[in-house]
Design a protein around this motif. Structure first.
Motif, PDB file in Angstrom:
ATOM      1  N   MET A 189       0.785  -1.346  -0.042  1.00 55.68           N
ATOM      2  CA  MET A 189      -0.090  -0.070  -0.093  1.00 55.68           C
ATOM      3  C   MET A 189       0.864   1.411  -0.016  1.00 55.68           C
ATOM      4  N   LEU A 190       1.805   1.513   0.764  1.00 55.05           N
ATOM      5  CA  LEU A 190       2.767   2.445   1.056  1.00 55.05           C
ATOM      6  C   LEU A 190       3.582   2.634  -0.350  1.00 55.05           C
ATOM      7  N   ARG A 191       4.143   1.254  -0.888  1.00 53.98           N
ATOM      8  CA  ARG A 191       4.775   1.524  -2.410  1.00 53.98           C
ATOM      9  C   ARG A 191       4.285   2.256  -3.118  1.00 53.98           C
ATOM     10  N   HIS A 192       2.775   1.579  -3.569  1.00 49.40           N
ATOM     11  CA  HIS A 192       1.939   2.153  -4.738  1.00 49.40           C
ATOM     12  C   HIS A 192       1.469   3.702  -4.441  1.00 49.40           C
ATOM     13  N   HIS A 193       1.347   4.059  -3.226  1.00 48.50           N
ATOM     14  CA  HIS A 193       0.987   5.675  -2.822  1.00 48.50           C
ATOM     15  C   HIS A 193       2.510   6.253  -3.204  1.00 48.50           C
ATOM     16  N   LEU A 194       3.488   6.105  -2.719  1.00 48.31           N
ATOM     17  CA  LEU A 194       4.688   6.691  -2.930  1.00 48.31           C
ATOM     18  C   LEU A 194       5.318   6.590  -4.130  1.00 48.31           C
ATOM     19  N   GLU A 195       5.003   5.641  -4.770  1.00 52.04           N
ATOM     20  CA  GLU A 195       5.456   5.583  -6.370  1.00 52.04           C
ATOM     21  C   GLU A 195       4.604   6.441  -7.220  1.00 52.04           C
ATOM     22  N   LYS A 196       3.586   6.844  -6.901  1.00 50.71           N
ATOM     23  CA  LYS A 196       2.726   7.851  -7.812  1.00 50.71           C
ATOM     24  C   LYS A 196       3.259   9.249  -7.599  1.00 50.71           C
ATOM     25  N   HIS A 197       4.059   9.459  -6.339  1.00 49.79           N
ATOM     26  CA  HIS A 197       4.650  10.764  -6.102  1.00 49.79           C
ATOM     27  C   HIS A 197       6.282  10.757  -6.608  1.00 49.79           C
TER      28      HIS A 197
END
Length: 78
Positions: A18-26
């Motif tokens: 979940m954190l990976r997906h959110h941070l990779e968007k940025h």
């Protein structure tokens, strides 16, 4: 200039994902670790700009892992 690197250390894969997906968007570059010991090794290898660490993990908890990481060369800023 390369994208900032964030080390995510959590024993729960769903949280890391979940954190990976959110941070990779940025546009952050993400490194993952499953426990505190892996986090120390990842910090040595990748020299992350920031760390998101679970405090309760097997093998080595987050507080102890962060204390050890801060003592590593070039990690006093972490």
């Amino acid at each position: 200039m390369p994208n900032p690197t964030i080390l995510i250390a959590d024993d729960q894969k769903t949280i890391r994902t979940m954190l990976r997906h959110h941070l990779e968007k940025h546009s952050y570059h993400i490194i993952e670790a499953e426990n505190g010991q892996e986090a120390i090794q990842a910090a040595l290898k990748h020299n992350p700009d920031a760390i998101v660490m679970d405090m309760v993990m097997p093998m080595l908890d987050g507080l102890k892992a962060l204390a050890r990481i801060k003592k590593l060369p070039n990690h006093d800023h972490t």
